[in-house]
Scaffold this motif. Structure first.
Motif, PDB file in Angstrom:
ATOM      1  N   LEU A 122       0.868  -1.156  -0.081  1.00  0.00           N
ATOM      2  CA  LEU A 122       0.068  -0.105  -0.145  1.00  0.00           C
ATOM      3  C   LEU A 122       0.804   1.262  -0.089  1.00  0.00           C
ATOM      4  CD1 LEU A 122      -2.910   0.376  -0.063  1.00  0.00           C
ATOM      5  CD2 LEU A 122      -3.026   0.709   2.457  1.00  0.00           C
ATOM      6  N   ALA A 123       0.576   2.133  -1.064  1.00  0.00           N
ATOM      7  CA  ALA A 123       1.729   3.264  -1.041  1.00  0.00           C
ATOM      8  C   ALA A 123       0.551   4.392  -0.823  1.00  0.00           C
ATOM      9  CB  ALA A 123       1.916   3.400  -2.475  1.00  0.00           C
ATOM     10  N   PRO A 124       1.292   5.574  -0.280  1.00  0.00           N
ATOM     11  CA  PRO A 124       0.535   6.660   0.025  1.00  0.00           C
ATOM     12  C   PRO A 124       0.104   7.350  -1.577  1.00  0.00           C
ATOM     13  CG  PRO A 124       2.921   7.018   0.507  1.00  0.00           C
ATOM     14  CD  PRO A 124       2.545   5.502   0.062  1.00  0.00           C
ATOM     15  N   PRO A 125      -1.021   7.857  -1.519  1.00  0.00           N
ATOM     16  CA  PRO A 125      -2.218   7.967  -0.267  1.00  0.00           C
ATOM     17  C   PRO A 125      -3.275   6.992  -0.351  1.00  0.00           C
ATOM     18  CG  PRO A 125      -2.547   9.551  -2.263  1.00  0.00           C
ATOM     19  CD  PRO A 125      -1.414   8.656  -2.572  1.00  0.00           C
ATOM     20  N   GLY A 126      -2.754   5.707  -0.237  1.00  0.00           N
ATOM     21  CA  GLY A 126      -3.759   4.615  -0.092  1.00  0.00           C
ATOM     22  C   GLY A 126      -3.934   3.949  -1.465  1.00  0.00           C
ATOM     23  N   VAL A 127      -2.791   3.949  -2.361  1.00  0.00           N
ATOM     24  CA  VAL A 127      -2.865   3.139  -3.364  1.00  0.00           C
ATOM     25  C   VAL A 127      -2.273   1.948  -3.335  1.00  0.00           C
ATOM     26  CG1 VAL A 127      -1.963   3.150  -5.907  1.00  0.00           C
ATOM     27  CG2 VAL A 127      -2.635   5.488  -4.840  1.00  0.00           C
ATOM     28  N   ALA A 128      -3.306   0.744  -3.908  1.00  0.00           N
ATOM     29  CA  ALA A 128      -2.709  -0.458  -3.802  1.00  0.00           C
ATOM     30  C   ALA A 128      -1.765  -0.676  -4.768  1.00  0.00           C
ATOM     31  CB  ALA A 128      -3.917  -1.135  -3.852  1.00  0.00           C
ATOM     32  N   ILE A 129      -0.848  -1.486  -4.692  1.00  0.00           N
ATOM     33  CA  ILE A 129       0.148  -1.922  -5.515  1.00  0.00           C
ATOM     34  C   ILE A 129       0.497  -3.552  -5.653  1.00  0.00           C
ATOM     35  CG2 ILE A 129       2.521  -1.554  -6.346  1.00  0.00           C
ATOM     36  CD1 ILE A 129       2.493   1.297  -5.321  1.00  0.00           C
ATOM     37  N   ILE A 130       0.657  -4.011  -6.678  1.00  0.00           N
ATOM     38  CA  ILE A 130       0.952  -5.372  -7.110  1.00  0.00           C
ATOM     39  C   ILE A 130       2.420  -5.396  -7.710  1.00  0.00           C
ATOM     40  CG2 ILE A 130       0.703  -7.440  -7.828  1.00  0.00           C
ATOM     41  CD1 ILE A 130      -2.366  -7.437  -7.006  1.00  0.00           C
ATOM     42  N   ILE A 131       3.457  -5.826  -7.162  1.00  0.00           N
ATOM     43  CA  ILE A 131       4.695  -5.916  -7.936  1.00  0.00           C
ATOM     44  C   ILE A 131       5.012  -7.434  -8.414  1.00  0.00           C
ATOM     45  CG2 ILE A 131       6.984  -5.283  -7.788  1.00  0.00           C
ATOM     46  CD1 ILE A 131       5.328  -3.750  -5.181  1.00  0.00           C
ATOM     47  N   GLU A 132       5.031  -7.471  -9.727  1.00  0.00           N
ATOM     48  CA  GLU A 132       5.655  -8.731 -10.211  1.00  0.00           C
ATOM     49  C   GLU A 132       7.303  -8.700 -10.426  1.00  0.00           C
ATOM     50  OE1 GLU A 132       3.358 -11.179 -13.353  1.00  0.00           O
ATOM     51  OE2 GLU A 132       2.496  -9.042 -13.603  1.00  0.00           O
ATOM     52  N   ALA A 141      14.788  -9.361  -3.016  1.00  0.00           N
ATOM     53  CA  ALA A 141      13.741  -8.468  -3.873  1.00  0.00           C
ATOM     54  C   ALA A 141      12.719  -8.042  -2.939  1.00  0.00           C
ATOM     55  CB  ALA A 141      13.055  -9.398  -4.965  1.00  0.00           C
ATOM     56  N   PHE A 142      12.568  -8.896  -2.042  1.00  0.00           N
ATOM     57  CA  PHE A 142      11.456  -8.011  -0.932  1.00  0.00           C
ATOM     58  C   PHE A 142      11.932  -7.358  -0.273  1.00  0.00           C
ATOM     59  CE2 PHE A 142      10.226  -8.637   3.650  1.00  0.00           C
ATOM     60  CZ  PHE A 142       8.536  -8.602   3.509  1.00  0.00           C
ATOM     61  N   ALA A 143      13.292  -7.398   0.353  1.00  0.00           N
ATOM     62  CA  ALA A 143      13.763  -6.267   0.812  1.00  0.00           C
ATOM     63  C   ALA A 143      13.929  -4.926   0.286  1.00  0.00           C
ATOM     64  CB  ALA A 143      15.274  -6.680   1.376  1.00  0.00           C
ATOM     65  N   GLU A 144      14.403  -5.112  -0.975  1.00  0.00           N
ATOM     66  CA  GLU A 144      14.313  -3.971  -1.805  1.00  0.00           C
ATOM     67  C   GLU A 144      12.917  -3.139  -1.920  1.00  0.00           C
ATOM     68  OE1 GLU A 144      16.359  -4.886  -5.429  1.00  0.00           O
ATOM     69  OE2 GLU A 144      18.217  -4.932  -4.333  1.00  0.00           O
ATOM     70  N   ILE A 145      11.873  -3.991  -2.095  1.00  0.00           N
ATOM     71  CA  ILE A 145      10.586  -3.491  -2.339  1.00  0.00           C
ATOM     72  C   ILE A 145      10.131  -2.751  -1.063  1.00  0.00           C
ATOM     73  CG2 ILE A 145       8.160  -4.133  -3.020  1.00  0.00           C
ATOM     74  CD1 ILE A 145       9.566  -6.292  -4.756  1.00  0.00           C
ATOM     75  N   ARG A 146      10.195  -3.589  -0.183  1.00  0.00           N
ATOM     76  CA  ARG A 146       9.724  -3.164   1.224  1.00  0.00           C
ATOM     77  C   ARG A 146      10.539  -1.709   1.528  1.00  0.00           C
ATOM     78  NH1 ARG A 146      10.717  -6.648   6.348  1.00  0.00           N
ATOM     79  NH2 ARG A 146      12.965  -6.205   5.712  1.00  0.00           N
ATOM     80  N   GLN A 257      11.256   4.021  -9.032  1.00  0.00           N
ATOM     81  CA  GLN A 257      12.112   3.346  -8.199  1.00  0.00           C
ATOM     82  C   GLN A 257      11.842   1.982  -8.410  1.00  0.00           C
ATOM     83  OE1 GLN A 257      12.933   4.355  -4.252  1.00  0.00           O
ATOM     84  NE2 GLN A 257      14.155   2.822  -3.705  1.00  0.00           N
ATOM     85  N   LEU A 258      10.759   1.638  -8.217  1.00  0.00           N
ATOM     86  CA  LEU A 258      10.283   0.006  -8.436  1.00  0.00           C
ATOM     87  C   LEU A 258      10.452  -0.381  -9.688  1.00  0.00           C
ATOM     88  CD1 LEU A 258       6.567   0.166  -6.366  1.00  0.00           C
ATOM     89  CD2 LEU A 258       8.779  -0.869  -5.594  1.00  0.00           C
ATOM     90  N   GLU A 259      10.008   0.360 -10.758  1.00  0.00           N
ATOM     91  CA  GLU A 259      10.062  -0.126 -11.964  1.00  0.00           C
ATOM     92  C   GLU A 259      11.722  -0.239 -12.416  1.00  0.00           C
ATOM     93  OE1 GLU A 259       7.698   2.460 -13.986  1.00  0.00           O
ATOM     94  OE2 GLU A 259       5.744   1.442 -13.480  1.00  0.00           O
ATOM     95  N   GLY A 260      12.454   0.722 -11.895  1.00  0.00           N
ATOM     96  CA  GLY A 260      14.035   0.505 -11.996  1.00  0.00           C
ATOM     97  C   GLY A 260      14.663  -0.451 -11.453  1.00  0.00           C
ATOM     98  N   MET A 261      13.989  -1.311 -10.499  1.00  0.00           N
ATOM     99  CA  MET A 261      14.603  -2.355  -9.982  1.00  0.00           C
ATOM    100  C   MET A 261      15.138  -3.630 -10.796  1.00  0.00           C
ATOM    101  SD  MET A 261      12.982  -2.579  -6.207  1.00  0.00           S
ATOM    102  CE  MET A 261      12.724  -1.023  -5.064  1.00  0.00           C
ATOM    103  N   ASP A 262      16.102  -4.085 -10.889  1.00  0.00           N
ATOM    104  CA  ASP A 262      16.477  -5.192 -11.661  1.00  0.00           C
ATOM    105  C   ASP A 262      15.536  -6.414 -11.628  1.00  0.00           C
ATOM    106  OD1 ASP A 262      18.698  -3.814 -12.554  1.00  0.00           O
ATOM    107  OD2 ASP A 262      20.209  -4.827 -11.087  1.00  0.00           O
TER     108      ASP A 262
END
Length: 272
Positions: A122-132, A141-146, A257-262
């Motif tokens: 959940l990203a501010p301001p309350g946007v739900a996000i799913i990352i593949e 991967a979990f640590a970087e996304i968190r 940032q998320l989309e730029g992660m390897d």
């Protein structure tokens, strides 16, 4: 490898006849969100292009595994979607052929050890996000996304209940010479479920359909002469969240940032 390339051409093949009719009342017009447009408008530098090429290469290789070993994109949506992305991003022919060889026969560079993972937050301001993600190290991967989420006031939390897996297709007129209204009419006849957006600038139509229907519908539309710009399995939410102006920069930076992660392949969200 010939069968893979031949199958790919069949998925994107073109002709000049219309598909069978269907009821207009079954099609809904869904809202379009501005964030996908903003993403398209951003130019990619050499480093970003190289990173994107690497991600697509990994996706091509892993898509064969995800598709149960099926190497014909006409029967493997994962592979067909990855090959379409390679085409869209003008991946060099030699790079594409190497990826296909590895997908069919395996490789010695560790790519065969990649695993698909899905993370929710959940990203501010309350946007739900799913990352593949496609990663050899799920913990990393979990640590970087968190970290990306928490430093901007977000959190890792279940949100998948807000989304539905659906097929998504974006196509242009191609060789047909059709107007947007004609393209919309033929999309309805091809039995799409939702008309999402008619883009007058790009002259494209975006539609949703059932995941199992993506390849069949792309074939119908291609036979009319339409050019398939994008097609994929996407997480779609009917519960949209408005991002206020004072939060837009923070949210946009998070997406970047998320989309730029390897390890990250795709980011889905319900921001309007």
């Amino acid at each position: 490898m010939l069968s893979v390339v031949t199958g790919f051409r069949a998925v994107l093949g073109a002709g000049c006849h219309r598909g069978p009719g269907s009821s207009h009342s079954q099609v809904r017009h869904a809202g379009h969100n501005k964030w996908s447009k903003i993403k398209k408008l951003k130019g990619a530098n050499d480093l970003q292009r190289a990173k994107r090429t690497s991600k697509i290469t990994s996706q091509i290789i892993s898509s064969v595994k995800a598709g149960g070993g099926e190497t014909d994109p006409a029967h493997n949506l994962y592979l067909a979607s990855a090959l379409q992305m390679a085409r869209e991003h003008q991946m060099p022919k030699a790079t594409l052929e190497t990826a296909l060889k590895k997908a069919v026969g395996g490789g010695s560079d560790g790519t065969e050890d990649l695993h698909s993972s899905v993370y929710e937050g959940l990203a501010p301001p309350g946007v739900a996000i799913i990352i593949e993600a496609l990663t050899a190290n799920k913990n990393r991967a979990f640590a970087e996304i968190r970290h990306a989420l928490t430093k901007r006031g977000g959190s890792m939390t279940p949100v998948s209940y807000l989304f539905t897996k659906r097929g998504r297709i974006v196509f242009g007129a191609g060789s047909s010479g059709h107007s947007l209204s004609e393209m919309e009419e033929n999309a309805i006849e091809a039995e799409v479920e939702d008309i999402v957006n008619l883009d007058e600038t790009d002259q494209t139509v975006e539609v949703y359909c059932g995941v199992k229907d993506v390849l069949a519908i792309t074939k119908k539309l291609s036979k009319i002469g339409y050019e398939m710009k994008e097609f994929e399995m996407a997480y779609i939410s009917s519960e949209k969240v408005d991002v206020p102006e004072d939060a837009a920069e923070n949210f946009g930076s998070l997406l970047d940032q998320l989309e730029g992660m390897d390890d990250v392949v795709k980011v889905h969200h319900n921001a309007s």
